[in-house]
Design an enzyme around this catalytic site. Structure first.
Site, PDB file in Angstrom:
ATOM      1  N   LYS A 121       0.825  -1.220   0.000  1.00  0.00           N
ATOM      2  CA  LYS A 121       0.000   0.000   0.000  1.00  0.00           C
ATOM      3  C   LYS A 121       0.851   1.258   0.000  1.00  0.00           C
ATOM      4  O   LYS A 121       0.348   2.347  -0.248  1.00  0.00           O
ATOM      5  CB  LYS A 121      -0.923   0.029   1.223  1.00  0.00           C
ATOM      6  CG  LYS A 121      -1.700  -1.251   1.434  1.00  0.00           C
ATOM      7  CD  LYS A 121      -2.391  -1.741   0.175  1.00  0.00           C
ATOM      8  CE  LYS A 121      -2.858  -3.172   0.312  1.00  0.00           C
ATOM      9  NZ  LYS A 121      -1.785  -4.148   0.436  1.00  0.00           N
ATOM     10  N   SER A 466      -4.275 -11.375  -1.808  1.00  0.00           N
ATOM     11  CA  SER A 466      -2.856 -11.082  -1.927  1.00  0.00           C
ATOM     12  C   SER A 466      -2.389 -11.497  -3.317  1.00  0.00           C
ATOM     13  O   SER A 466      -2.972 -12.379  -3.949  1.00  0.00           O
ATOM     14  CB  SER A 466      -2.083 -11.869  -0.870  1.00  0.00           C
ATOM     15  OG  SER A 466      -0.711 -11.918  -1.179  1.00  0.00           O
TER      16      SER A 466
END
Length: 551
Positions: A121, A466
């Site tokens: 992120k 993921s």
């Protein structure tokens, strides 16, 4: 210079004194002040070594006549947060990262910035800040982690995640797992697979915001040299007044998606590219994604979808070689980059060194891209699947729903052996708002693979996955369950039909039946403390298919 607003004039004596108190010289303040945004910390393996990257960047800035001033921002390790309460925070931290960079850059009136990143992120958060601030900016990542070895065999993060299931079903001993976990991740860097970290760093090069070399290993001299060159390059960008708005053009996002489909990147990239485009004022919609998917060959298969590691891609020619291949196919568009040259100029001398790693059109894994957008009665606003990680027999699947209200319940059921071949595991209330934070479902998908159900069971969720995920995993179901999307009304045994190749996800339940179920439905209260950041995040965040940006 913007910084002269804080360093020049009689009324700025206190400002200069504050700089002098930190050891700056008067002549330092005559030069452009370059913010060095460093997300280094001791909590993330991808970031633990970024102090060495920052040192090299600052050397480059000094050599080119600027004054580097370093400041931090946060970074959360998705892997350590994975599968527990901590996973509510990584996506939510993206907004904090963008905001913190804005606060520091504007609060201190820096003239330009270098963004030092590496993991999931942090990279998109910094790119969002670059688009928002629109001062000369360039990004440098910490590079991919080296490949692990276990008894002479190459191993990495994906092998380790799936090993837990192998132990649970008796295919591996606990002692073998202990040995594997000591060697699978051999050092610093972005985890050794095509997860979100490496995907976003590679796409940053593709979009034009980083110098060529995003595949250089984390501990290599090439990585440090690239960092030093990045420090020098920011001074050139400042002098030429080349800003992110000169780079963040529609064609740049097109190229990023093109690269994404060619390498089969993490499904999270759709979230992040949409959020960066929003900050840049560029329209980004799923129609564009569909268009690019349909015409982009899948040329690279790294772990978890294939057998190669990031180090193999670097040795095969890196991102430059993939972009060159896309150019030769007539797909790449010529756009400005932070090199001061166009992407066509950047890749002119690039070449593919290993055709086993970077394929051509004739030998492509498929004639269409590695991600797929799905629509249907279960996801009227869309869903995302990493098609590159799905085995052929699961591209079309129909089965009964096994419904779980959160990730932990699903994981417990999978390891307990009560999920049967043919089932469709449903994990809901894990979206941006309902989670909140849109947790990754890597633990349940890895458990499915580990329990030898990867070619027999699908998983659908309003959460996300993921980059380490493989299998028939469909995420970003929109509208999410917490917003009253159809996912909220799925019941145990309902039939869910998947046609990934054709982009269809349907629930075999009549609309009148769903309408009856809606009558008894009350939105659940997110499991967060009132007034906490997650509480505020849940109230502000929008749909996953719009990038999970703040409303």
């Amino acid at each position: 210079m913007k910084s002269h607003g804080t360093t020049k004039g009689l009324e700025r004596a206190t400002h200069r004194a504050l700089y002098y108190s930190m050891g700056f010289l008067p002549e330092d303040l005559d030069k452009p002040l370059i913010g060095i945004v460093n997300s280094q910390n001791e909590a993330v393996p991808g970031h633990v070594h970024l102090d060495t990257i920052a040192k090299a960047v600052k050397e480059g800035v000094l050599q080119a006549g600027g004054t580097p001033i370093e400041f931090p921002t946060i970074g959360i390790c998705d892997g350590i947060a994975q599968g527990n309460y901590g996973m509510h925070y990584p996506l939510a931290s993206r907004e904090l990262i963008a905001d913190s960079v804005e606060c520091m850059m504007n609060g201190h009136s820096f003239d330009a910035m270098v963004l030092i990143t590496n993991c999931d992120k942090i990279t998109p958060g910094m790119l969002m800040a670059a688009a928002r601030l629109d001062v000369p900016a360039i990004m440098i990542s910490g590079g991919p982690m080296a490949t692990g070895f276990n008894e002479g065999r190459e191993v990495g993060y994906t092998d380790l995640m799936e090993a837990s299931g192998a132990v649970a079903r008796g295919a591996m001993t606990p002692e073998e797992l202990v040995q594997l976990e000591k060697v699978a991740l051999p050092g610093c860097g972005a985890c050794n697979l095509l997860g979100t970290a490496n995907s976003m760093n590679f796409l940053t090069e593709g979009i034009g915001m980083a110098l060529p070399g995003s595949t250089y290993p984390s501990t290599s001299g090439k990585r440090l040299a690239l960092a030093k060159e990045t420090g020098k390059k920011i001074m050139e960008l400042y002098e030429k007044d080349i800003k992110p708005s000169d780079i963040f053009k529609p064609d740049a996002f097109y190229n990023a998606l093109l690269l994404d489909m060619a390498i089969g990147g993490s499904s999270n990239t759709i979230l992040h590219l949409a959020s960066i485009a929003n900050e840049a004022g560029i329209e980004f919609n799923m129609d564009l994604v569909e268009e690019i998917v349909a015409k982009t060959p899948h040329l690279v298969k790294l772990k978890p979808a294939g057998d190669h590691f990031p180090a193999d891609l670097d040795r095969a020619g890196g991102v430059e070689a993939v972009l060159k291949e896309l150019k030769l196919l007539g797909l790449l568009k010529d756009t400005m980059t932070v090199t001061g040259k166009t992407v066509f100029e950047n890749v002119e001398d690039a070449k593919v060194i290993n055709r086993d790693v970077i394929r051509d059109m004739e030998t492509a894994y498929s004639r269409t891209g590695g991600l797929k957008i799905l629509y249907g009665s279960l996801a009227p606003e869309g869903a995302v699947c990493k098609k590159a990680g799905v085995v052929d027999k699961m591209l079309k699947h129909s089965g009964p729903a096994r419904v779980f209200e959160k990730e932990e319940e699903a994981v417990k059921a999978i390891f307990a052996g009560v999920i049967n071949p043919g089932d469709v595991v449903v994990v809901r209330y894990e979206g941006p708002k309902g989670g909140p934070g849109m947790r990754e479902m890597l633990t349940p998908t890895s458990a499915i693979i580990g329990m030898d159900l990867g070619d027999k069971v699908a998983l659908v969720t309003d959460g996300r996955f993921s980059g380490a995920t493989r299998g028939a995993a469909i995420g970003h179901i929109s509208p999410e369950a917490a917003d009253g999307g159809p996912l909220a009304f799925v019941r145990e045994g309902d039939i869910i039909n998947l046609d990934i190749e054709n982009g269809v996800i349907d629930l075999e339940v009549a609309e009148e039946v769903l309408a009856e179920r809606r009558k008894d439905w009350t939105p659940p209260v997110p499991p967060v403390k009132k007034g906490s950041y997650l509480d505020r995040y849940s109230r502000q965040v929008g749909s996953a298919m719009s990038g999970a940006i703040f409303k």
